[in-house]
Write a protein that holds these residues in place. Structure first.
Motif, PDB file in Angstrom:
ATOM      1  N   HIS A 155       3.598 -61.366 -24.746  1.00 49.51           N
ATOM      2  CA  HIS A 155       2.346 -60.640 -24.945  1.00 49.51           C
ATOM      3  C   HIS A 155       1.256 -61.564 -25.488  1.00 49.51           C
ATOM      4  CE1 HIS A 155      -0.518 -57.595 -26.216  1.00 49.51           C
ATOM      5  NE2 HIS A 155      -0.442 -58.080 -27.439  1.00 49.51           N
ATOM      6  N   LEU A 156       1.603 -62.435 -26.394  1.00 48.12           N
ATOM      7  CA  LEU A 156       0.621 -63.335 -26.995  1.00 48.12           C
ATOM      8  C   LEU A 156       0.194 -64.447 -26.038  1.00 48.12           C
ATOM      9  CD1 LEU A 156       2.040 -63.669 -30.597  1.00 48.12           C
ATOM     10  CD2 LEU A 156       0.067 -62.334 -29.826  1.00 48.12           C
ATOM     11  N   ARG A 157       1.001 -64.729 -25.023  1.00 50.76           N
ATOM     12  CA  ARG A 157       0.666 -65.787 -24.088  1.00 50.76           C
ATOM     13  C   ARG A 157      -0.459 -65.396 -23.145  1.00 50.76           C
ATOM     14  NH1 ARG A 157       5.326 -67.368 -20.292  1.00 50.76           N
ATOM     15  NH2 ARG A 157       6.324 -66.307 -21.986  1.00 50.76           N
ATOM     16  N   TYR A 158      -0.579 -64.124 -22.795  1.00 50.26           N
ATOM     17  CA  TYR A 158      -1.601 -63.683 -21.865  1.00 50.26           C
ATOM     18  C   TYR A 158      -2.881 -63.348 -22.593  1.00 50.26           C
ATOM     19  CZ  TYR A 158       2.223 -63.322 -18.578  1.00 50.26           C
ATOM     20  OH  TYR A 158       3.287 -63.611 -17.779  1.00 50.26           O
TER      21      TYR A 158
ATOM     22  N   ASP B 178      14.442 -52.476 -30.048  1.00 51.11           N
ATOM     23  CA  ASP B 178      14.459 -53.330 -28.857  1.00 51.11           C
ATOM     24  C   ASP B 178      14.980 -54.702 -29.261  1.00 51.11           C
ATOM     25  OD1 ASP B 178      14.068 -54.581 -26.452  1.00 51.11           O
ATOM     26  OD2 ASP B 178      11.897 -54.724 -26.644  1.00 51.11           O
ATOM     27  N   PRO B 179      16.208 -55.068 -28.863  1.00 52.67           N
ATOM     28  CA  PRO B 179      16.779 -56.351 -29.269  1.00 52.67           C
ATOM     29  C   PRO B 179      16.009 -57.566 -28.737  1.00 52.67           C
ATOM     30  CG  PRO B 179      18.495 -54.911 -28.429  1.00 52.67           C
ATOM     31  CD  PRO B 179      17.186 -54.245 -28.155  1.00 52.67           C
ATOM     32  N   HIS B 180      15.200 -57.387 -27.710  1.00 52.82           N
ATOM     33  CA  HIS B 180      14.445 -58.492 -27.124  1.00 52.82           C
ATOM     34  C   HIS B 180      12.974 -58.476 -27.558  1.00 52.82           C
ATOM     35  CE1 HIS B 180      17.771 -59.603 -24.522  1.00 52.82           C
ATOM     36  NE2 HIS B 180      17.926 -58.324 -24.262  1.00 52.82           N
ATOM     37  N   PHE B 181      12.675 -57.897 -28.722  1.00 49.52           N
ATOM     38  CA  PHE B 181      11.278 -57.731 -29.103  1.00 49.52           C
ATOM     39  C   PHE B 181      10.592 -59.069 -29.371  1.00 49.52           C
ATOM     40  CE2 PHE B 181      12.911 -58.060 -33.387  1.00 49.52           C
ATOM     41  CZ  PHE B 181      11.870 -58.575 -34.122  1.00 49.52           C
ATOM     42  N   VAL B 182      11.312 -60.090 -29.781  1.00 43.73           N
ATOM     43  CA  VAL B 182      10.689 -61.391 -30.025  1.00 43.73           C
ATOM     44  C   VAL B 182      10.180 -61.987 -28.717  1.00 43.73           C
ATOM     45  CG1 VAL B 182      11.095 -63.738 -30.846  1.00 43.73           C
ATOM     46  CG2 VAL B 182      12.068 -61.816 -32.082  1.00 43.73           C
ATOM     47  N   ASP B 183      10.972 -61.892 -27.660  1.00 44.15           N
ATOM     48  CA  ASP B 183      10.538 -62.387 -26.355  1.00 44.15           C
ATOM     49  C   ASP B 183       9.348 -61.602 -25.830  1.00 44.15           C
ATOM     50  OD1 ASP B 183      12.612 -64.225 -26.406  1.00 44.15           O
ATOM     51  OD2 ASP B 183      13.996 -62.823 -25.427  1.00 44.15           O
ATOM     52  N   VAL B 184       9.348 -60.301 -26.066  1.00 42.66           N
ATOM     53  CA  VAL B 184       8.242 -59.458 -25.608  1.00 42.66           C
ATOM     54  C   VAL B 184       6.953 -59.822 -26.340  1.00 42.66           C
ATOM     55  CG1 VAL B 184       7.385 -57.086 -25.520  1.00 42.66           C
ATOM     56  CG2 VAL B 184       9.753 -57.567 -24.921  1.00 42.66           C
TER      57      VAL B 184
END
Length: 90
Positions: A81-84, A71-77
């Motif tokens: 995830h850590l924000r919630y 998943d190229p966008h795994f850093v954003d994911v």
């Protein structure tokens, strides 16, 4: 009836592929590759632990490349995830 079959005259906007793909550095997300390289350089040059710095860079970059292939966008994911909080149960 705009089902996307034919474009609306006067409203054509081409979207280049470079605007939609994430920026990768050596196959890993750019920000993660820079952070990983900085940490490895600090270990290797600053603390004079050459082997440990090289090992941290190699393992970190390999893990980032493998995750980016999936998943190229795994850093954003992960950041989202850590924000919630975990109490939401979502």
């Amino acid at each position: 009836m705009l089902d996307g079959a034919e474009p609306v005259p006067g409203f054509y906007a081409p979207v280049r592929r470079s605007l939609t793909e994430p920026i990768l550095l050596g196959g890993a997300p750019r920000a993660l590759a820079i952070i990983n390289g900085t940490l490895a350089a600090a270990l290797g040059l600053g603390l004079r632990l050459w082997l440990a710095g090289l090992l941290v860079w190699l393992v970190g970059h390999l893990a980032a490349v493998l995750a980016a292939k999936r998943d190229p966008h795994f850093v954003d994911v992960v950041r989202r995830h850590l924000r919630y909080p975990a109490e939401l149960g979502a």
